[in-house]
Design an enzyme around this catalytic site. Structure first.
Site, PDB file in Angstrom:
ATOM      1  N   LYS A   1      34.227  38.057  35.412  1.00 50.42           N
ATOM      2  CA  LYS A   1      33.709  38.348  36.753  1.00 50.42           C
ATOM      3  C   LYS A   1      32.211  38.704  36.703  1.00 50.42           C
ATOM      4  O   LYS A   1      31.652  38.952  35.625  1.00 50.42           O
ATOM      5  CB  LYS A   1      34.536  39.478  37.367  1.00 50.42           C
ATOM      6  CG  LYS A   1      36.008  39.094  37.604  1.00 50.42           C
ATOM      7  CD  LYS A   1      36.751  40.194  38.359  1.00 50.42           C
ATOM      8  CE  LYS A   1      38.191  39.800  38.638  1.00 50.42           C
ATOM      9  NZ  LYS A   1      38.887  40.814  39.478  1.00 50.42           N
TER      10      LYS A   1
ATOM     11  N   TYR B   1      40.676  33.710  46.676  1.00 49.26           N
ATOM     12  CA  TYR B   1      41.427  34.949  46.884  1.00 49.26           C
ATOM     13  C   TYR B   1      42.145  34.981  48.229  1.00 49.26           C
ATOM     14  O   TYR B   1      42.471  36.071  48.731  1.00 49.26           O
ATOM     15  CB  TYR B   1      40.491  36.155  46.750  1.00 49.26           C
ATOM     16  CG  TYR B   1      40.191  36.514  45.303  1.00 49.26           C
ATOM     17  CD1 TYR B   1      41.187  37.025  44.475  1.00 49.26           C
ATOM     18  CD2 TYR B   1      38.922  36.364  44.766  1.00 49.26           C
ATOM     19  CE1 TYR B   1      40.925  37.367  43.157  1.00 49.26           C
ATOM     20  CE2 TYR B   1      38.647  36.702  43.443  1.00 49.26           C
ATOM     21  CZ  TYR B   1      39.657  37.210  42.650  1.00 49.26           C
ATOM     22  OH  TYR B   1      39.400  37.550  41.347  1.00 49.26           O
TER      23      TYR B   1
ATOM     24  N   ASN C   1      36.182  44.801  37.802  1.00 44.37           N
ATOM     25  CA  ASN C   1      37.070  45.009  36.653  1.00 44.37           C
ATOM     26  C   ASN C   1      37.021  43.891  35.608  1.00 44.37           C
ATOM     27  O   ASN C   1      38.004  43.625  34.916  1.00 44.37           O
ATOM     28  CB  ASN C   1      38.502  45.286  37.125  1.00 44.37           C
ATOM     29  CG  ASN C   1      39.079  44.148  37.936  1.00 44.37           C
ATOM     30  OD1 ASN C   1      38.404  43.158  38.173  1.00 44.37           O
ATOM     31  ND2 ASN C   1      40.324  44.283  38.337  1.00 44.37           N
TER      32      ASN C   1
ATOM     33  N   HIS D   1      39.592  38.269  35.492  1.00 38.41           N
ATOM     34  CA  HIS D   1      40.726  37.847  36.311  1.00 38.41           C
ATOM     35  C   HIS D   1      41.808  37.277  35.411  1.00 38.41           C
ATOM     36  O   HIS D   1      41.508  36.692  34.364  1.00 38.41           O
ATOM     37  CB  HIS D   1      40.274  36.763  37.298  1.00 38.41           C
ATOM     38  CG  HIS D   1      41.414  36.070  37.990  1.00 38.41           C
ATOM     39  ND1 HIS D   1      42.006  36.586  39.113  1.00 38.41           N
ATOM     40  CD2 HIS D   1      42.082  34.925  37.691  1.00 38.41           C
ATOM     41  CE1 HIS D   1      42.989  35.784  39.485  1.00 38.41           C
ATOM     42  NE2 HIS D   1      43.059  34.770  38.647  1.00 38.41           N
TER      43      HIS D   1
ATOM     44  N   GLU E   1      44.986  27.635  39.963  1.00 33.13           N
ATOM     45  CA  GLU E   1      43.652  28.191  39.716  1.00 33.13           C
ATOM     46  C   GLU E   1      42.860  27.329  38.732  1.00 33.13           C
ATOM     47  O   GLU E   1      41.644  27.163  38.884  1.00 33.13           O
ATOM     48  CB  GLU E   1      43.785  29.635  39.229  1.00 33.13           C
ATOM     49  CG  GLU E   1      44.304  30.550  40.351  1.00 33.13           C
ATOM     50  CD  GLU E   1      44.664  31.956  39.898  1.00 33.13           C
ATOM     51  OE1 GLU E   1      45.047  32.753  40.783  1.00 33.13           O
ATOM     52  OE2 GLU E   1      44.578  32.269  38.684  1.00 33.13           O
TER      53      GLU E   1
HETATM   54  P1  IDP Z   1      44.748  41.783  39.418  1.00 35.13           P
HETATM   55  O1  IDP Z   1      43.357  41.207  39.271  1.00 35.13           O
HETATM   56  O2  IDP Z   1      45.030  42.837  38.369  1.00 35.13           O
HETATM   57  O3  IDP Z   1      45.819  40.715  39.484  1.00 35.13           O
HETATM   58  P2  IDP Z   1      45.096  42.090  42.296  1.00 35.13           P
HETATM   59  O4  IDP Z   1      45.969  43.124  42.935  1.00 35.13           O
HETATM   60  O5  IDP Z   1      45.570  40.674  42.298  1.00 35.13           O
HETATM   61  O6  IDP Z   1      44.775  42.588  40.805  1.00 35.13           O
HETATM   62  O7  IDP Z   1      43.679  42.182  43.024  1.00 35.13           O
HETATM   63  C1  IDP Z   1      42.717  41.152  42.836  1.00 35.13           C
HETATM   64  C2  IDP Z   1      41.373  41.794  42.601  1.00 35.13           C
HETATM   65  O8  IDP Z   1      40.975  42.501  43.772  1.00 35.13           O
HETATM   66  C3  IDP Z   1      41.325  42.859  41.492  1.00 35.13           C
HETATM   67  O9  IDP Z   1      41.197  42.308  40.207  1.00 35.13           O
HETATM   68  C4  IDP Z   1      40.115  43.656  41.894  1.00 35.13           C
HETATM   69  O10 IDP Z   1      38.887  43.002  41.522  1.00 35.13           O
HETATM   70  C5  IDP Z   1      40.217  43.653  43.403  1.00 35.13           C
HETATM   71  N1  IDP Z   1      40.920  44.849  43.892  1.00 35.13           N
HETATM   72  C6  IDP Z   1      42.238  45.113  43.833  1.00 35.13           C
HETATM   73  N2  IDP Z   1      42.534  46.306  44.357  1.00 35.13           N
HETATM   74  C7  IDP Z   1      41.353  46.824  44.787  1.00 35.13           C
HETATM   75  C8  IDP Z   1      40.994  48.056  45.424  1.00 35.13           C
HETATM   76  O11 IDP Z   1      41.820  48.918  45.712  1.00 35.13           O
HETATM   77  N3  IDP Z   1      39.659  48.232  45.683  1.00 35.13           N
HETATM   78  C9  IDP Z   1      38.713  47.268  45.394  1.00 35.13           C
HETATM   79  N4  IDP Z   1      39.013  46.118  44.786  1.00 35.13           N
HETATM   80  C10 IDP Z   1      40.330  45.885  44.479  1.00 35.13           C
HETATM   81 MG    MG Z   2      46.179  39.263  40.928  1.00 35.10          MG
END
Ligand code: IDP
Ligand code: MG
Length: 144
Positions: free
Chosen positions: A11, A51, A114, A117, A128
């Protein structure tokens, strides 16, 4: 093929923070084969589409803005049970909750920023990978 495929992405926080090389080394040391790789920047429209499953979530706008804010590195990774193996390797969404030694624990800044992905199913991995890599390139690389 020695295993299955998953889709991974470095990312903008990871790429912009100069962490691409370290994360790619970690990926290979963890036993994943990099089968396709491209650095690119997503437009807002592309980030919205990628997304789209999260469009009702409160963080969707922030996520789209972040994911289109700078370069990313898109990856097709191969390993035995690649989707599950990659989810284990990256750790929990929030680095504060990620296990020691996981990529998010080592490299992520926050729950939103984070670092990486990972696809959550074989079906989404295929979708994807196809989103980022044209069929012709995958065929030339011997991925499909
Ligand atoms: P994942 O990447 O671990 O599968 P997902 O729930 O699919 O997590 O969420 C997609 C992305 O959205 C996350 O990787 C993160 O970058 C962002 N995200 C998820 N939850 C939050 C939040 O509570 N605040 C801000 N960004 C979030
Ligand atoms: Mg996810």
């Amino acid at each position: 093929m020695a295993g299955s495929l998953t889709f991974a992405m470095l990312k903008p926080d990871a790429v912009g923070g100069g962490k691409s090389g370290a994360i790619l080394a970690h990926i290979q040391q963890a036993g994943f084969a990099i089968r396709a790789m491209q650095m690119l920047r997503l437009t807002v429209t592309e980030a919205e589409a990628f997304y789209a499953v999260h469009r009702e979530r409160p963080f969707y706008g922030e996520l789209v803005e972040f994911m289109s804010s700078g370069p990313v590195v898109a990856l097709a990774l191969e390993a035995p049970d690649a989707v599950a193996a990659w989810r284990t390797a990256i750790g929990a969404t929030d680095p504060a909750e990620a296990a020691d030694g996981t990529i998010r624990k080592l490299f992520a800044e926050s729950k939103g920023r984070n670092a990486v992905h990972g696809s959550d199913s074989d079906e989404n991995a295929a979708r994807e990978i196809a989103f980022f890599f044209p069929e012709r390139e995958l065929a030339l690389l011997g991925v499909v």
